[in-house]
Motif scaffolding. Structure first.
Motif, PDB file in Angstrom:
ATOM      1  N   UNK A  23       0.834  -1.208   0.000  1.00 58.29           N
ATOM      2  CA  UNK A  23       0.000   0.000   0.000  1.00 58.29           C
ATOM      3  C   UNK A  23       0.866   1.253   0.000  1.00 58.29           C
ATOM      4  N   UNK A  24       1.938   1.248   0.798  1.00 57.91           N
ATOM      5  CA  UNK A  24       2.842   2.410   0.799  1.00 57.91           C
ATOM      6  C   UNK A  24       3.514   2.585  -0.561  1.00 57.91           C
ATOM      7  N   UNK A  25       3.958   1.478  -1.101  1.00 58.78           N
ATOM      8  CA  UNK A  25       4.618   1.543  -2.406  1.00 58.78           C
ATOM      9  C   UNK A  25       3.649   2.058  -3.462  1.00 58.78           C
ATOM     10  N   UNK A  26       2.448   1.534  -3.421  1.00 61.52           N
ATOM     11  CA  UNK A  26       1.436   1.943  -4.394  1.00 61.52           C
ATOM     12  C   UNK A  26       1.158   3.439  -4.301  1.00 61.52           C
ATOM     13  N   UNK A  27       0.994   3.915  -3.065  1.00 66.30           N
ATOM     14  CA  UNK A  27       0.689   5.329  -2.830  1.00 66.30           C
ATOM     15  C   UNK A  27       1.796   6.236  -3.371  1.00 66.30           C
ATOM     16  N   UNK A  28       3.043   5.794  -3.266  1.00 68.28           N
ATOM     17  CA  UNK A  28       4.178   6.614  -3.705  1.00 68.28           C
ATOM     18  C   UNK A  28       4.569   6.341  -5.155  1.00 68.28           C
ATOM     19  N   UNK A  29       3.732   5.609  -5.845  1.00 67.86           N
ATOM     20  CA  UNK A  29       3.991   5.341  -7.261  1.00 67.86           C
ATOM     21  C   UNK A  29       2.964   5.976  -8.169  1.00 67.86           C
ATOM     22  N   UNK A  30       2.069   6.781  -7.564  1.00 63.12           N
ATOM     23  CA  UNK A  30       1.013   7.430  -8.343  1.00 63.12           C
ATOM     24  C   UNK A  30       1.278   8.919  -8.441  1.00 63.12           C
ATOM     25  N   UNK A  31       0.644   9.551  -9.410  1.00 62.91           N
ATOM     26  CA  UNK A  31       0.774  10.999  -9.532  1.00 62.91           C
ATOM     27  C   UNK A  31      -0.567  11.575  -9.932  1.00 62.91           C
TER      28      UNK A  31
END
Lengths: 457, 457
Positions: A23-31
């Motif tokens: 979830x953290x990775x996903x959140x920091x992979x979006x723009x």
């Protein structure tokens, strides 16, 4: 790759503030823009400069990319992780460290947002003027050299960042600039890191110039018969030396979007939104002189917002433009453009762009910080319509090329990121290589936000 | 050394515009400050960017240092040739290339002086505001990040240079920036070359921001009972948001020098010289508000200069300060100091400096651009008095150290050159090494103005 070793060391250093959770990775992979998600391999939440330096030393030792993360509001994919690595999230470094009213400056951590800073400053009679619309983090705003509605009066981040603390790719901590208002002591490293998009280092502290709250503020919206008269009013206002605090252009399509989104009844023609700051008498004089110019160019329908709640409503209208325009075609995958031209070519740039958009059949309301020659079209291609996306991309490309042809730049304020590297050679020529030489000197292993701004080999 | 081969190639390229004559070398080995003469081995007078690039290629091929030469007004030995080499004199590249009133900018060659530019601009209603006092070349002003009396309103060279053309150490020609008012497209190379003191490249063209001639101008001089009240008036003026165009401090010793040099009868106390720019009503309001503040702090003896000839006389007084002060002790070998501190520490910095100078017994009138926290002492040691010179150097050193201790910088506007390298480590720490990394990346053979600004190995 030593990434596993690096992550083990980071986990030992940061405990729960290092995570590889999906979830953290996903959140920091979006723009907020049209880029496909590109998640990092892990996320760190440092709480101090020394932790950032420790992170950088570990990542450097093991060849792990480091990408700064502020509020995630970049429009050019700046904080995505195309080569994986570690997202360094500054949400736990978001404090106001010092406010020095006599020096009219504040020292802040990079994760602080501009709105949070201004809330903290409320009692001081001072404010931080740079206003890109989004409630961006101040570290991110420095990294992209953000500007927005008030730059015509107060300048961009370039002129409002006085000093920085930066962690370099090898973990060294440096300070650039001082609290003195100016200096001729050596290279302007502050100016180099502002706008470097995190490719030269991670900003861990900023010293920001503040402004005194103006004694009086007045704002207005007025309508024009066509784009040319609106833009020529802007040029005449600049040349007459009227010190606008804000002067924003919106076209008829944007007015239609505002009406639908905010329940207004603006005429469906181009508008200017303006604001004046100064003494009571000064603001009155500026407003009168501006009113005369508007009349000269056929503008009409002035609505003045003298009360602060009316002004807040007016600027909320402008700040919500992105959402208002999106609502015109909710199924669209929007492309936000951002060009800036010399004022003498502004009317031509706006008119040619409008004609190009009209001919494309793709909805594309236009608006911008025209006092700086900076404007945007929010292109709304529908992914379900064959060819729409490609036509919109081609339109955006022609906007950038047109800006260069008219002596301007492919980015007024959003930066290069992953979105505009294709125009850097055309804009900068060999100077782009010079940027690369500086990058290699400070980050020879290309660990700081790789894949952005610079020429990719 | 390949210097002989280089000089043969330069002579073939430039004919009579390359010279090794003793008089030319001597002229380009002197400065306006206390440094011993350090002549170059030869002087070139290029007439175009392409000639400068050819010169750089030849010098690079043979390892010959290149030192830019503008008007020779540097106060820190910037244009001296401590390692010999070639002085590149820009006196034949001194044209205004373009004036674009609608964009409020001018494109100029580096050898043009600021006064010559303003003379050419007279009919346009525009002017170039940066005013360091001396009639410096604009290339030199950019290289040292000059500022002066008007920076408090219009900024330093950092904010008034929009774009540059630069010849790099290897002869590449690059362009930085565009004519658009702002940009977020890549590293701010313009800002990097401004203030680099010719150590990264030779500036061959500048695009400069212009300002509209104000509709109304008013200037005044007024006296204060002591330094503290004068400086506190400045702080109060800044904080009240009165937009001064100039606000200059001179101490009682300077007033004495002005009286003797220009036949005035100023009281022998500290003074402020101010100027306001704006509309008729705006200037009147600013002047009234400033007058109130002056009265609050015990200032008196206002002399307003409403007519342009009176203003010219007032600023001539200020601009001739160096000569007026020198005339106090014609036998002295003057040392010009230049520090800049946060406004909150300005009163303390000025007072401690004054006490230190008084205790030394060396005459040292003080004056400065106090709206920026920037001030100078013109120390007048007499070489015939044993120990006077050393005492003056020690005083200057304590001024720099005091500025750092008070959170400021060792140079507000004169630059580092050969005079202040000894303080760079204390001011910048590891950031000075970062400057060195950038230098080596762009000029690995250290041919561009060697011996200045950077750490010398």
């Amino acid at each position: 790759m030593g990434q596993e070793q690096a992550f083990a060391a980071l986990a030992a250093q940061l405990w729960a503030r290092f995570t590889q959770s999906p979830s953290d990775r996903d959140l920091h992979g979006r723009s907020e823009s049209h880029f496909a998600p590109m998640p990092p391999d892990a996320v760190a939440y440092p709480e101090s400069t020394h932790e950032v330096a420790a992170i950088a030393r570990i990542c450097a030792a093991h060849g792990v990319p480091m990408i700064g993360w502020g509020a995630g509001t970049s429009l050019e994919g700046h904080a995505l992780a195309p080569q994986g690595g570690l997202s360094v999230d500054f949400s736990r470094m978001a404090r106001v460290m010092d406010v020095r009213p006599e020096d009219m400056l504040a020292v802040v951590q990079p994760g602080l947002t501009r709105e949070a800073l201004n809330t903290e400053l409320r009692a001081t009679g001072l404010f931080f003027p740079v206003d890109p619309g989004a409630n961006a983090s101040l570290g991110g705003m420095a990294a992209t050299r953000a500007s927005g509605t008030t730059a015509v009066r107060y300048g961009t981040m370039r002129s409002n960042v006085l000093a920085l603390e930066v962690v370099l790719a090898d973990g060294r901590i440096i300070r650039t600039g001082t609290a003195a208002p100016k200096s001729s002591a050596g290279y302007d490293l502050t100016g180099l890191f502002v706008g470097a998009e995190g490719t030269l280092g991670l900003i861990t502290e900023l010293t920001l110039r503040l402004q005194g709250q103006p004694e009086a503020v007045s704002a207005a919206i007025c309508a024009f018969p066509d784009m040319t008269s609106a833009v020529e009013t802007v040029i005449a206002t600049i040349q007459s030396g009227i010190p606008m605090a804000r002067i924003e252009f919106v076209d008829g399509e944007s007015a239609r979007a505002f009406n639908a989104y905010a329940g207004r009844d603006l005429p469906l023609t181009p508008h200017l939104l303006v604001e004046f700051h100064g003494s009571e008498a000064g603001v009155k004089e500026q407003a009168e002189r501006f009113g005369d110019l508007v009349a000269d160019f056929g503008g009409a329908g002035f609505q003045w917002a003298h009360r602060s709640e009316d002004r807040a409503a007016l600027w909320k209208l402008r700040h919500n433009a992105y959402y208002a325009v999106r609502a015109l075609r909710p199924e669209a995958a929007p492309i936000t453009t951002d060009v800036c031209v010399p004022i003498s070519n502004l009317a031509r740039a706006v008119e040619e762009t409008a004609a190009d958009i009209a001919a494309s059949g793709i909805p594309g309301p236009m608006l911008g910080h025209v006092g700086d020659g900076n404007f945007h079209a929010l292109l709304l291609p529908d992914p379900a319509i064959p060819g729409d996306w490609d036509r919109a991309k081609a339109l955006a490309g022609r906007m950038a090329e047109r800006a260069l042809r008219l002596g301007g730049t492919v980015s007024g304020e959003h930066g290069i990121g992953m979105g505009k590297q294709g125009y850097m050679q055309a804009e900068h020529g060999e100077a782009w290589d010079v940027m690369g030489q500086i990058k290699r000197a400070l980050d020879p292993d290309n660990l700081m936000n790789p894949g952005k701004l610079l020429r990719q080999n």
